[in-house]
Scaffold this active site. Structure first.
Site, PDB file in Angstrom:
ATOM      1  N   ARG A 186      10.608  61.645  11.928  1.00  0.00           N
ATOM      2  CA  ARG A 186      11.765  61.199  12.713  1.00  0.00           C
ATOM      3  C   ARG A 186      11.715  61.664  14.161  1.00  0.00           C
ATOM      4  NH1 ARG A 186      15.784  63.957   8.551  1.00  0.00           N
ATOM      5  NH2 ARG A 186      14.108  65.487   8.848  1.00  0.00           N
ATOM      6  N   ASP A 222       7.452  65.994  11.647  1.00  0.00           N
ATOM      7  CA  ASP A 222       8.532  65.183  11.073  1.00  0.00           C
ATOM      8  C   ASP A 222       8.482  63.736  11.591  1.00  0.00           C
ATOM      9  OD1 ASP A 222      11.234  64.017  10.674  1.00  0.00           O
ATOM     10  OD2 ASP A 222      11.721  66.029   9.944  1.00  0.00           O
ATOM     11  N   CYS A 239      15.209  70.728  10.687  1.00  0.00           N
ATOM     12  CA  CYS A 239      13.769  70.772  10.394  1.00  0.00           C
ATOM     13  C   CYS A 239      13.550  71.243   8.950  1.00  0.00           C
ATOM     14  CB  CYS A 239      13.061  71.714  11.372  1.00  0.00           C
ATOM     15  SG  CYS A 239      11.279  71.784  11.125  1.00  0.00           S
ATOM     16  N   CYS A 279       7.137  68.880  16.042  1.00  0.00           N
ATOM     17  CA  CYS A 279       7.061  68.916  14.577  1.00  0.00           C
ATOM     18  C   CYS A 279       6.455  67.605  14.064  1.00  0.00           C
ATOM     19  CB  CYS A 279       8.460  69.110  13.989  1.00  0.00           C
ATOM     20  SG  CYS A 279       8.453  69.253  12.183  1.00  0.00           S
ATOM     21  N   HIS A 307      13.355  70.613  16.391  1.00  0.00           N
ATOM     22  CA  HIS A 307      14.467  69.700  16.095  1.00  0.00           C
ATOM     23  C   HIS A 307      15.384  70.319  15.060  1.00  0.00           C
ATOM     24  CE1 HIS A 307      13.027  68.097  12.106  1.00  0.00           C
ATOM     25  NE2 HIS A 307      11.901  68.615  12.560  1.00  0.00           N
TER      26      HIS A 307
END
Ligand code: CO
Length: 217
Positions: free
Chosen positions: A44, A42, A99, A40, A96
């Site tokens: 993080r 993302d 999400c 992803c 994750h």
């Protein structure tokens, strides 16, 4: 502008050189990663940091909600280059928990153009409505959809002509399904691991069963 990022970069390069003065010289002319990470976007969930891999060690494709869409030329090109040119040994599809893409899809949140991309997640949820009908659309629902999405996208990787062709010519290649937790920074294996075109469907069905069994009542 963004001075601190250049400063960080200088420090980072210096630290690498402290460990190995020839590091950049060695990787300048070629990369030989063993892994392709499909994850992803993302912020993080950075592939290299999570796995402790250095530049040159992991080839990466990231998009919102780690989707592998049959006609996404961007993703397919990354897979093709990784498999046929770089000859990676492992592909990991990494979702994750928590999400934002999955949460937006499950709650039909309106975010703009990206809703069209996330429609794939809604389609997936609809495909498994018989199960999601019995799960609260709260954290548990999101949690389970994050996992299911990894399983589904792993299957999509295996079904590409690229992977099918690689297996047909006996290229060593294993596809993994992992999920990362923002809570503890740890990766978990969802157990769907495929290294040949034999029994892809059976292994997928077993992973689905395992996934459905682990739904808390
Ligand atoms: Co995400």
């Amino acid at each position: 502008m963004l001075e601190h990022l250049f400063k960080n970069n200088q420090n980072w390069a210096n630290n690498i050189l402290k460990e190995d003065k020839d590091f950049f010289k060695k990787i300048e002319t070629q990369q030989t990663p063993s892994y392709l990470w499909i994850g992803c976007s993302d912020s993080r969930v950075p592939a290299n940091q999570i796995t402790g891999l250095l530049p040159g060690e992991v080839f990466v494709h990231r998009n919102i909600a780690n989707l592998v869409i049959h006609t996404d030329l961007n993703c397919l090109s990354v897979i093709q280059y990784a498999v046929e040119v770089l000859k990676v040994k492992h592909i990991m599809v990494v979702g994750h928990y928590g999400c934002g893409g999955i949460e937006a899809a499950i709650r039909s949140k309106k975010l703009g153009l990206v809703d069209n991309w996330l429609r794939h997640i809604q389609d997936l949820k609809q495909k498994f409505n018989h199960i999601f009908d019995h799960i609260e659309e709260d954290a548990t629902g999101c949690h389970k959809l994050c996992e299911l999405n990894v399983i589904e996208q792993t299957l999509n990787v295996c079904q590409t002509t690229i992977i099918q062709d690689a297996w047909e010519r006996q290229q060593a290649l294993t596809v993994h399904s992992w999920i990362y937790s923002l809570k503890d920074g740890l990766l978990r294996d969802l157990g769907l691991t495929i290294d040949s075109s034999a029994n892809v469907n059976a292994i997928y069905q077993a992973a689905l069963q395992n996934w459905a069994l682990n739904i808390e009542p």
